[in-house]
Design a protein around this motif. Structure first.
Motif, PDB file in Angstrom:
ATOM      1  N   GLU A 120      16.667  61.965 101.772  1.00 37.08           N
ATOM      2  CA  GLU A 120      15.372  62.661 101.771  1.00 37.08           C
ATOM      3  C   GLU A 120      15.558  64.143 102.107  1.00 37.08           C
ATOM      4  N   GLY A 121      14.961  64.972 101.262  1.00 34.89           N
ATOM      5  CA  GLY A 121      15.030  66.407 101.475  1.00 34.89           C
ATOM      6  C   GLY A 121      16.212  67.083 100.808  1.00 34.89           C
ATOM      7  N   TYR A 122      17.033  66.272 100.140  1.00 38.48           N
ATOM      8  CA  TYR A 122      18.242  66.783  99.485  1.00 38.48           C
ATOM      9  C   TYR A 122      18.274  66.355  98.020  1.00 38.48           C
ATOM     10  N   SER A 123      18.988  67.142  97.224  1.00 36.41           N
ATOM     11  CA  SER A 123      19.360  66.715  95.880  1.00 36.41           C
ATOM     12  C   SER A 123      20.793  67.203  95.633  1.00 36.41           C
ATOM     13  N   PHE A 147      30.745  69.719  93.151  1.00 38.02           N
ATOM     14  CA  PHE A 147      29.612  68.882  93.584  1.00 38.02           C
ATOM     15  C   PHE A 147      28.768  69.717  94.530  1.00 38.02           C
ATOM     16  N   SER A 148      27.537  69.963  94.140  1.00 43.46           N
ATOM     17  CA  SER A 148      26.650  70.841  94.893  1.00 43.46           C
ATOM     18  C   SER A 148      25.578  70.045  95.604  1.00 43.46           C
ATOM     19  N   LEU A 149      25.301  70.428  96.819  1.00 44.31           N
ATOM     20  CA  LEU A 149      24.201  69.855  97.602  1.00 44.31           C
ATOM     21  C   LEU A 149      23.089  70.893  97.662  1.00 44.31           C
ATOM     22  N   ILE A 150      21.869  70.466  97.401  1.00 43.35           N
ATOM     23  CA  ILE A 150      20.733  71.380  97.325  1.00 43.35           C
ATOM     24  C   ILE A 150      19.669  70.939  98.319  1.00 43.35           C
ATOM     25  N   LEU A 151      19.257  71.887  99.138  1.00 44.77           N
ATOM     26  CA  LEU A 151      18.119  71.670 100.018  1.00 44.77           C
ATOM     27  C   LEU A 151      16.952  72.390  99.360  1.00 44.77           C
ATOM     28  N   GLU A 152      16.030  71.642  98.821  1.00 38.83           N
ATOM     29  CA  GLU A 152      14.955  72.227  98.021  1.00 38.83           C
ATOM     30  C   GLU A 152      14.081  73.176  98.826  1.00 38.83           C
ATOM     31  N   SER A 153      13.800  72.807 100.059  1.00 36.82           N
ATOM     32  CA  SER A 153      12.989  73.636 100.948  1.00 36.82           C
ATOM     33  C   SER A 153      13.490  73.381 102.363  1.00 36.82           C
ATOM     34  N   ALA A 154      14.382  74.249 102.807  1.00 31.66           N
ATOM     35  CA  ALA A 154      15.078  73.983 104.059  1.00 31.66           C
ATOM     36  C   ALA A 154      14.110  73.867 105.243  1.00 31.66           C
TER      37      ALA A 154
END
Lengths: 114, 114
Positions: A62-65, A74-81
């Motif tokens: 949850e909170g990650y993509s 391989f990238s980790l994305i926090l859509e809205s930190a």
């Protein structure tokens, strides 16, 4: 020497920002993983990928993509930190069928969200 | 569901004394067990593993671990600790059929005093 490289050792971001954490491996491994490490909780799996463009949720997605457009990255994305995403983030990789040799980890990215 | 318990948050020993870091696990089927070490501001480094065979396994830096199926334990040991062994140690387990489900304990901080 084989390597998993995380692009940043330390990051400070503001609440609501979109954050990208990058990981690159040079071992031609199929599997890649993102964990977060918090004191007293050990490592918890966020997402993993077993092939290009393939991804699976881990225990705390949850909170990650994530994004895996190339085998080595391989990238980790926090859509809205958010402040509760302040943590140490560890990337790892392994070869298919060779998980019994353990994973190879990067040095980690310590993210602070203010 | 699989899990790993490291009952001690901290272990303190004098240099030259034996070091033991405890780990118990729960997993379906025969376990694949691992120990990793993390030095400050670094990623995890693989120490040793148990897959099958002898219950006593030897790893890097003079460490060894004993697999005990009846007690579901996999304790890490070193006969004579060094100050340089001071670090954070993680036990991990996964089921044999799944490369992607490596679960970690909360970690044990080892301090070796001179």
């Amino acid at each position: 020497d084989v390597k998993v490289t995380q692009s940043s050792r330390y990051l400070v971001k503001r609440t609501g920002e979109k954050v990208f954490l990058e990981c690159v491996q040079d071992m031609d491994h199929e599997n890649m993983f993102w964990y977060r490490q918090d004191p007293g909780l050990g490592l918890r799996l966020i997402y993993f990928s077993y092939d290009v463009k393939m991804k699976e949720k881990g225990d705390i997605p949850e909170g990650y993509s994530v994004s895996r457009e190339k085998k080595e990255r391989f990238s980790l994305i926090l859509e809205s930190a958010s402040t509760n995403q302040t943590s140490m983030y560890l990337c790892a990789s392994s070869a298919i069928g060779q998980g019994n040799y353990g994973y190879t980890f990067g040095s980690g990215t310590r993210l602070t969200v203010v | 569901a699989q899990s790993v318990a490291q009952p001690e948050d901290q272990v303190n020993v004098a240099e030259g004394n034996p070091l033991t870091v405890k780990c118990t696990y729960s997993v379906s089927g025969n376990p694949y067990l691992f120990w990793y070490v993390q030095y400050p501001n670094r990623g995890l480094q693989f120490l040793l593993k148990y897959i099958t065979g002898d219950n006593l396994v030897k790893g890097s830096y003079g460490f060894e671990a004993e697999f005990n199926k009846s007690q579901t334990s996999f304790h890490l040991k070193k006969p004579s600790a060094l100050v340089s062994d001071s670090a954070l140690y993680f036990c991990a387990v996964r089921p044999p059929a799944n490369d992607y489900k490596l679960s970690f304990g909360a970690g044990t901080t080892v301090t070796v005093r001179a």
